[in-house]
Structures are given as structure tokens and as C-alpha cells.
Scaffold this motif. Sequence first.
Motif, PDB file in Angstrom:
ATOM      1  N   ALA A   1      78.821  79.649  41.512  1.00 10.17           N
ATOM      2  CA  ALA A   1      79.215  78.474  42.280  1.00 10.17           C
ATOM      3  C   ALA A   1      80.584  77.967  41.843  1.00 10.17           C
ATOM      4  CB  ALA A   1      78.168  77.368  42.122  1.00 10.17           C
ATOM      5  N   ARG A   2      81.031  78.368  40.659  1.00 13.78           N
ATOM      6  CA  ARG A   2      82.295  77.853  40.099  1.00 13.78           C
ATOM      7  C   ARG A   2      83.370  78.925  39.936  1.00 13.78           C
ATOM      8  NH1 ARG A   2      77.884  75.392  37.967  1.00 13.78           N
ATOM      9  NH2 ARG A   2      77.892  73.126  38.190  1.00 13.78           N
ATOM     10  N   LEU A   3      82.966  80.178  39.885  1.00 14.26           N
ATOM     11  CA  LEU A   3      83.912  81.286  39.754  1.00 14.26           C
ATOM     12  C   LEU A   3      83.582  82.321  40.823  1.00 14.26           C
ATOM     13  CD1 LEU A   3      83.726  81.857  35.874  1.00 14.26           C
ATOM     14  CD2 LEU A   3      85.314  80.371  37.106  1.00 14.26           C
ATOM     15  N   HIS A   4      84.580  83.106  41.227  1.00 16.17           N
ATOM     16  CA  HIS A   4      84.313  84.147  42.210  1.00 16.17           C
ATOM     17  C   HIS A   4      84.684  85.510  41.663  1.00 16.17           C
ATOM     18  CE1 HIS A   4      88.543  83.083  43.114  1.00 16.17           C
ATOM     19  NE2 HIS A   4      88.667  84.333  43.527  1.00 16.17           N
ATOM     20  N   SER A   5      84.057  86.518  42.210  1.00 19.43           N
ATOM     21  CA  SER A   5      84.181  87.883  41.707  1.00 19.43           C
ATOM     22  C   SER A   5      85.504  88.517  42.112  1.00 19.43           C
ATOM     23  CB  SER A   5      83.019  88.723  42.238  1.00 19.43           C
ATOM     24  OG  SER A   5      83.259  90.099  42.058  1.00 19.43           O
ATOM     25  N   ALA A   6      86.195  89.100  41.135  1.00 17.27           N
ATOM     26  CA  ALA A   6      87.425  89.835  41.435  1.00 17.27           C
ATOM     27  C   ALA A   6      87.120  91.065  42.281  1.00 17.27           C
ATOM     28  CB  ALA A   6      88.116  90.243  40.132  1.00 17.27           C
ATOM     29  N   GLN A   7      85.966  91.693  42.056  1.00 16.25           N
ATOM     30  CA  GLN A   7      85.599  92.875  42.832  1.00 16.25           C
ATOM     31  C   GLN A   7      85.374  92.517  44.292  1.00 16.25           C
ATOM     32  OE1 GLN A   7      85.624  95.976  41.899  1.00 16.25           O
ATOM     33  NE2 GLN A   7      84.713  96.909  43.718  1.00 16.25           N
ATOM     34  N   ASP A   8      84.700  91.427  44.543  1.00 20.00           N
ATOM     35  CA  ASP A   8      84.467  91.007  45.930  1.00 20.00           C
ATOM     36  C   ASP A   8      85.775  90.671  46.633  1.00 20.00           C
ATOM     37  OD1 ASP A   8      81.791  91.299  45.444  1.00 20.00           O
ATOM     38  OD2 ASP A   8      81.327  89.162  45.395  1.00 20.00           O
ATOM     39  N   ALA A   9      86.711  90.085  45.894  1.00 18.71           N
ATOM     40  CA  ALA A   9      87.953  89.616  46.507  1.00 18.71           C
ATOM     41  C   ALA A   9      89.002  90.708  46.648  1.00 18.71           C
ATOM     42  CB  ALA A   9      88.530  88.457  45.684  1.00 18.71           C
ATOM     43  N   ALA A  10      89.022  91.673  45.720  1.00 20.64           N
ATOM     44  CA  ALA A  10      90.147  92.618  45.704  1.00 20.64           C
ATOM     45  C   ALA A  10      89.740  94.032  45.336  1.00 20.64           C
ATOM     46  CB  ALA A  10      91.216  92.123  44.721  1.00 20.64           C
ATOM     47  N   GLY A  11      88.457  94.356  45.472  1.00 20.56           N
ATOM     48  CA  GLY A  11      87.987  95.688  45.102  1.00 20.56           C
ATOM     49  C   GLY A  11      87.937  96.631  46.283  1.00 20.56           C
ATOM     50  N   ASN A  12      87.473  97.838  45.997  1.00 21.49           N
ATOM     51  CA  ASN A  12      87.292  98.862  47.018  1.00 21.49           C
ATOM     52  C   ASN A  12      85.938  99.505  46.762  1.00 21.49           C
ATOM     53  OD1 ASN A  12      87.498 100.844  48.938  1.00 21.49           O
ATOM     54  ND2 ASN A  12      89.051 102.041  47.878  1.00 21.49           N
ATOM     55  N   GLY A  13      84.925  99.068  47.501  1.00 19.14           N
ATOM     56  CA  GLY A  13      83.578  99.570  47.265  1.00 19.14           C
ATOM     57  C   GLY A  13      82.790  98.634  46.362  1.00 19.14           C
ATOM     58  N   PHE A  14      81.660  99.137  45.891  1.00 20.61           N
ATOM     59  CA  PHE A  14      80.757  98.311  45.098  1.00 20.61           C
ATOM     60  C   PHE A  14      81.176  98.218  43.634  1.00 20.61           C
ATOM     61  CE2 PHE A  14      78.165  99.478  48.742  1.00 20.61           C
ATOM     62  CZ  PHE A  14      77.524  98.290  49.026  1.00 20.61           C
ATOM     63  N   GLY A  15      81.909  99.177  43.122  1.00 23.47           N
ATOM     64  CA  GLY A  15      82.356  99.126  41.732  1.00 23.47           C
ATOM     65  C   GLY A  15      81.213  99.184  40.738  1.00 23.47           C
ATOM     66  N   PHE A  16      80.216 100.038  40.985  1.00 26.19           N
ATOM     67  CA  PHE A  16      79.075 100.136  40.082  1.00 26.19           C
ATOM     68  C   PHE A  16      79.522 100.557  38.678  1.00 26.19           C
ATOM     69  CE2 PHE A  16      76.465 101.346  44.054  1.00 26.19           C
ATOM     70  CZ  PHE A  16      76.167 100.017  44.301  1.00 26.19           C
ATOM     71  N   THR A  17      78.823 100.021  37.651  1.00 28.53           N
ATOM     72  CA  THR A  17      79.258 100.243  36.265  1.00 28.53           C
ATOM     73  C   THR A  17      78.187 100.811  35.349  1.00 28.53           C
ATOM     74  OG1 THR A  17      78.634  97.985  35.571  1.00 28.53           O
ATOM     75  CG2 THR A  17      80.870  98.307  36.444  1.00 28.53           C
ATOM     76  N   TRP A  18      76.919 100.791  35.794  1.00 29.20           N
ATOM     77  CA  TRP A  18      75.851 101.222  34.881  1.00 29.20           C
ATOM     78  C   TRP A  18      74.774 101.959  35.650  1.00 29.20           C
ATOM     79  CZ3 TRP A  18      70.614 100.575  34.465  1.00 29.20           C
ATOM     80  CH2 TRP A  18      70.047 100.915  33.230  1.00 29.20           C
ATOM     81  N   PRO A  19      74.216 103.032  35.006  1.00 26.56           N
ATOM     82  CA  PRO A  19      74.657 103.679  33.764  1.00 26.56           C
ATOM     83  C   PRO A  19      75.913 104.510  33.993  1.00 26.56           C
ATOM     84  CG  PRO A  19      72.795 104.870  34.690  1.00 26.56           C
ATOM     85  CD  PRO A  19      72.994 103.663  35.560  1.00 26.56           C
TER      86      PRO A  19
END
Length: 356
Positions: free
Chosen positions: A298-316
Amino acid sequence: MTRNTPGPSPAAARWRAGLHRAIHAVSHAVSRAVFRPEPWKRGPVLAAVALLLGLLMLLHASVPGVGGLGSLLENVLPWCGLLVPVLLAGALWRRSASAVVALLLPVSVWLSLFGGLLADKSRPGGDLTLVSHNVGAGNPDPAATARDLAASGADVLALEELTPQAAPAYEKGLAKAYPHHVVRGTVGLWSTLPLSGTRMIDIMDYGPLAATKTAAEKLPGNRALRTTVTTDRGPLTVYVAHLGSVRLMPRKGFWTDSRDIGARALGKELAADTSERVVLLGDFNGTTDDRAFAGITARLHSAQDAAGNGFGFTWPAAFPVVRIDQILVRGVRPDRSWTLPDTGSDHLPVAARVSW
């Protein structure tokens, strides 16, 4: 004198007649498919499942949290879309018009939730490169991971899951590229720019249970810090956090208690922070769709949502299926967001380029 206009050639006449017959045949086939009752009566179960899938994605926030069910659903929400082609194949096999039409609901809901992530939203420019990485307590070669991170070009580098045994390897491997760094418990921050005002953040606030916990039980190990990065454009407040782990347990279901406690405590900290520019780097052990992080998102927004390409999965790291490592911002503009290659940890590093 009247000039005779030549009529169409025999070949053109035959072509037009054939076209008219084809249009008539197609119209007749469509009419039969639409108006005959049989295709609409077939596959009622498939149609019901398609509608249920659409409603489940649309109303995911209303799914009860009993046994962590709602949280689990929100962490795998993008993968619900895989059921659409399965249901479509079943509908075509059953020749069910009702099931095909019902699938419009889950397709529309999925696209409204995640369609925007499929486009590349990056832009050139940026003032700072941020990187966050859970380096993994079981990392077999911390020195090699440190070398990879030093070559990443990050201006600000956050590390989570630092162990006492591995921390010296990271300090040594990153010393040349980053003259400034702080470590608090299992999290640390390395920077090319000066740091100040570093303090530990207690994200193990047990709330009503605090009176029954000893100090040692309340703080099994520091997992968050707050510091200020001094830039030529003004101060940047940076948080580094590693929220508690989650578990699938036979009796408790999707157990998230430790993580949720930390998320609430971190949300309260952010709510009280009046800094103009804030960055949160860390391992959340959950996606930003998870209701547990409402006080944070509610106070910060995701850099991936704003400026990414795709889902940007990280794990595993070996086969990423979920993005649990995050870069969230306020007061700065994300210009690009991406993941870095495998470093030997079980997580992939995340990076973002931001500008004022």
C-alpha cells in the motif's frame, strides 16, 4: 450511340459463384453450431469448472485464510492460467459451446491481472542500479558469488541470509567495488555511496504474544535494517529485509506465521517513515499478490511491475516458478527491472535501475 459494357468473364463469374456458395456454407455451419441445442448442452461440468476458475481468480482476496489457503492461492495465482488450455482442449473434444464461452471469464480475469506483465516496460536511463540477493545459507562458494555480484554494476547491493561463516567472504570479495557497507545479523548492504544512520529493524514483533516470549525467543536473529544512502540528488532511505520462511505442513497447511509477523512489523515501520525516497530490498518468501504484504504494497510499488519484462521469477534458481525476491520503491522511478544469472544460491538476484 450506345456503348455496350462487357459482362464479367466466365472465370470471374465462376469465382463469384464459388465465393457465394462458400459464404453460404460457412453461415449455415455457424448457424447450426450456435442455434442447435446440442453444443450448448454438452460439457456442463467443463463450463462450471471454467466459471469457477474465473471466479476464483477474480475473488482471490475473498478466499478464506484458513490453513493459509488464501495466501497459497495468491502465491501461485499466475499459474492458474495453465488450466485454461486444458479446459479449452476438453471443450473442443466435447464440442461444448457452453464451455468455450465460459472460458472467456478466466481468460479475461487472467489478462486483467497479469497481462500487463507480458510487455516490456523498461526504458533507457536511470541514476542508480539496485541489486538484492538471498545468497543462501547453504551456498557452497560464497567467494564466487561475491565476485559475480561485484561484477553486476550495482551501486547499492543488499544481501540476505548471511551466515557468520560466510559473511567474511562477502566482505572480502566486495570490498574493492564497495567502499561502504553495513551488516546487521543476517542482512547487509554494500554501497558505492556513503551510508549513515544505520539501525536494526525488529521484524519479529509477536504482538499479543510478546508478553509470553523471552527476549531471546523474540529475536532469534536480526533479519532487517534501515540505512540512508547519500547521493548527489539527496538522501535515499533503504530497507533490507528477509522475512520468515513458509512451510507446507500436514496439520497446519500453508504455514506463514513467522513471515506474516515480519510483514506486519515492516508495514508499521514503513507507515511511520516520512522519507521522500524509499527503497525496500529483500526476500519476502512470498509474492506481492499475497495479502500478507498489503501493509507494505500500500506504501511502496514493485519495480518489476512498473519496469520489468515478464514475471521475473526468482525461486528456485534452477527452475524459477515464483518471484519471492523483491525491489519496492517510493519517490523514485523504476526504469528497468530484471533478474541476474544464477550465482550458486537457491535464489536468483533481482536488479532494478531507478531514477529521480
